[in-house]
Design a protein around this motif. Sequence first.
Motif, PDB file in Angstrom:
ATOM      1  N   ALA A   1      34.678  23.300  37.392  1.00  0.00           N
ATOM      2  CA  ALA A   1      34.543  23.649  38.897  1.00  0.00           C
ATOM      3  C   ALA A   1      36.089  24.406  39.673  1.00  0.00           C
ATOM      4  O   ALA A   1      36.278  24.975  40.616  1.00  0.00           O
ATOM      5  N   ILE A   2      37.109  24.159  39.184  1.00  0.00           N
ATOM      6  CA  ILE A   2      38.262  25.290  39.028  1.00  0.00           C
ATOM      7  C   ILE A   2      39.059  25.538  38.019  1.00  0.00           C
ATOM      8  O   ILE A   2      40.303  25.559  37.898  1.00  0.00           O
ATOM      9  N   ASP A   3      37.944  25.841  36.620  1.00  0.00           N
ATOM     10  CA  ASP A   3      38.990  26.547  36.078  1.00  0.00           C
ATOM     11  C   ASP A   3      37.888  27.729  35.188  1.00  0.00           C
ATOM     12  O   ASP A   3      38.409  28.674  35.630  1.00  0.00           O
ATOM     13  N   THR A   4      35.975  27.540  35.278  1.00  0.00           N
ATOM     14  CA  THR A   4      35.123  28.049  34.528  1.00  0.00           C
ATOM     15  C   THR A   4      34.665  28.782  35.181  1.00  0.00           C
ATOM     16  O   THR A   4      33.923  30.079  35.199  1.00  0.00           O
ATOM     17  N   ASP A   5      33.998  28.327  36.313  1.00  0.00           N
ATOM     18  CA  ASP A   5      32.784  28.557  37.119  1.00  0.00           C
ATOM     19  C   ASP A   5      33.515  29.472  37.921  1.00  0.00           C
ATOM     20  O   ASP A   5      34.228  28.879  38.890  1.00  0.00           O
ATOM     21  N   SER A   6      32.299  30.394  38.422  1.00  0.00           N
ATOM     22  CA  SER A   6      32.348  31.309  39.197  1.00  0.00           C
ATOM     23  C   SER A   6      31.880  31.126  40.616  1.00  0.00           C
ATOM     24  O   SER A   6      30.680  30.239  40.709  1.00  0.00           O
ATOM     25  N   TYR A   7      32.771  31.293  41.912  1.00  0.00           N
ATOM     26  CA  TYR A   7      32.181  31.593  43.480  1.00  0.00           C
ATOM     27  C   TYR A   7      31.262  32.525  43.966  1.00  0.00           C
ATOM     28  O   TYR A   7      31.390  33.001  43.282  1.00  0.00           O
ATOM     29  N   GLU A   8      30.342  31.988  44.729  1.00  0.00           N
ATOM     30  CA  GLU A   8      29.048  32.995  45.045  1.00  0.00           C
ATOM     31  C   GLU A   8      30.155  33.700  46.601  1.00  0.00           C
ATOM     32  O   GLU A   8      30.657  33.006  47.322  1.00  0.00           O
ATOM     33  N   LEU A   9      29.917  34.772  46.383  1.00  0.00           N
ATOM     34  CA  LEU A   9      30.659  35.547  47.339  1.00  0.00           C
ATOM     35  C   LEU A   9      29.580  35.205  47.748  1.00  0.00           C
ATOM     36  O   LEU A   9      27.996  36.401  47.866  1.00  0.00           O
ATOM     37  N   VAL A  10      29.548  34.551  49.415  1.00  0.00           N
ATOM     38  CA  VAL A  10      28.236  35.303  50.752  1.00  0.00           C
ATOM     39  C   VAL A  10      28.677  35.920  52.247  1.00  0.00           C
ATOM     40  O   VAL A  10      27.894  36.569  52.543  1.00  0.00           O
ATOM     41  N   GLU A  11      29.952  36.403  51.979  1.00  0.00           N
ATOM     42  CA  GLU A  11      30.531  36.631  53.938  1.00  0.00           C
ATOM     43  C   GLU A  11      32.122  38.145  52.893  1.00  0.00           C
ATOM     44  O   GLU A  11      32.523  37.527  51.991  1.00  0.00           O
ATOM     45  N   GLN A  12      31.763  39.219  53.482  1.00  0.00           N
ATOM     46  CA  GLN A  12      32.148  39.855  53.228  1.00  0.00           C
ATOM     47  C   GLN A  12      32.772  41.123  54.137  1.00  0.00           C
ATOM     48  O   GLN A  12      32.093  41.564  54.767  1.00  0.00           O
ATOM     49  N   THR A  13      34.313  41.488  54.688  1.00  0.00           N
ATOM     50  CA  THR A  13      34.704  42.400  55.437  1.00  0.00           C
ATOM     51  C   THR A  13      35.484  43.319  55.072  1.00  0.00           C
ATOM     52  O   THR A  13      36.195  42.175  53.918  1.00  0.00           O
ATOM     53  N   LYS A  14      36.119  44.614  55.759  1.00  0.00           N
ATOM     54  CA  LYS A  14      37.122  44.848  54.956  1.00  0.00           C
ATOM     55  C   LYS A  14      38.281  44.245  54.873  1.00  0.00           C
ATOM     56  O   LYS A  14      39.127  43.750  53.763  1.00  0.00           O
ATOM     57  N   THR A  15      38.466  42.736  55.727  1.00  0.00           N
ATOM     58  CA  THR A  15      40.068  41.843  55.728  1.00  0.00           C
ATOM     59  C   THR A  15      39.493  40.430  55.224  1.00  0.00           C
ATOM     60  O   THR A  15      40.415  39.684  54.894  1.00  0.00           O
ATOM     61  N   SER A  16      37.802  40.021  55.086  1.00  0.00           N
ATOM     62  CA  SER A  16      37.742  39.429  54.152  1.00  0.00           C
ATOM     63  C   SER A  16      36.707  38.795  53.481  1.00  0.00           C
ATOM     64  O   SER A  16      36.089  39.481  53.423  1.00  0.00           O
ATOM     65  N   ALA A  17      37.094  37.936  53.370  1.00  0.00           N
ATOM     66  CA  ALA A  17      35.463  37.105  51.654  1.00  0.00           C
ATOM     67  C   ALA A  17      35.726  35.762  52.040  1.00  0.00           C
ATOM     68  O   ALA A  17      36.265  34.974  51.639  1.00  0.00           O
TER      69      ALA A  17
END
Length: 413
Positions: free
Chosen positions: A140-156
Amino acid sequence: MTETKPSARLLLLGVIVMLNCAKATAGDTFVSDVTFMKKHTPIVLLQSGDAAVAVAPAYQGRVMTSTYDREAGPSFGWINRPVIEKGFLSAEEKEGKLEEHIYIFGGEERFWLGPEGGQFAIFFKPGTDFEFSDWSTPAAIDTDSYELVEQTKTSAKFKHSTELINHSGTRFKVGIERTVKLLRRQAASELLGVKLGDGLRMVAYETDNQITNTGDRAWRRDTGLLSIWILGMYNPSPQTTVVIPFKPGDDATLGPIVNDTYFGKVPLDYLKVEDSKMFFRGDGTRRGKIGITAKRSKGIAGSYDAAGKVLNIVTYNVQKAPNGFVNSMWELQDEPYAGDVINSYNDGSPEPGKPPLGPFYELETSSPAAALEPSETMTHVQRTYHLQGPAEQLNGLANQLLGVELDAIKEAF
């Protein structure tokens, strides 16, 4: 404060260096690092004016690097190019290699969980010894990819869910949320409580890190607690010095001023302790680590690179800690909740004739131990500021934020 076992840590870093024998070379500029990384993993770029932050979803929403000038500015994060270039290995490829234990991608701010060692460790399975051969970073802190659920120009914003088991056999169901947000100048000025002059070039960002107990049982002290642990790897220079202000006072009331025995005692030419501040080299030439407890912390740490004329500041949300802070020492512990809240690490050779892992240096902060009921959440917010500009402006900021003159930082060693 419980002392660590230097031999276990020496072995860990020594094996890492030997197996990762190709020295990682950080790019000279933000552009070169981002161009390289995009060839191997998706990168989310956050931008505001000239400032930019590069985030890697596949590496747990890690801030890989940042800059105050996205066209020609320096890259502040240490990037481990050989490991990134190799990518994730198959089970057959992993056999007998470093990646059985950890993927060291680098990056200037990454999400981790603690404790690392002790009877409640999440890096050691039940029945194993506190030796490098049994040490393994949770996926969970090494190989797992986290899901991108929200994105703006200045935040993710990223999310993930996982299940962990500690050395004592306690199982944790954990929901993770992590939001990376680029801070504009006015917001950064207000959060720091100082004026940031127009002559300063800067990049600043915060990460809002949350863990939630998604199971049906409370997390209890006697069976182990988790904490949020944020670590940053920065590019060192021969003229980089870490500064950590602290609350002076009696050891009997506040505890020891500094824990400097993580990798063996830090020598006097690398650590200098004064009445209310300490200096620690961040030159990447000698391995060592220091830490201070919440009772001593002022909620801030920093460093100054006199070569690049860059002042770096790290802050975190100071909050009540009724259950203390987890202890990550590699041993069965008498005080499993007597850990540090701020740490700094300086990379270097693990033994004569061996190259450093980076080199790099680190600034780290941790949340309190999380005794969470089902559906309850703990939040740890860390903010990072890189400031470059006229010496008189940086001197004023160093005085206001760290309680020290730039000249004192430069002349500390």
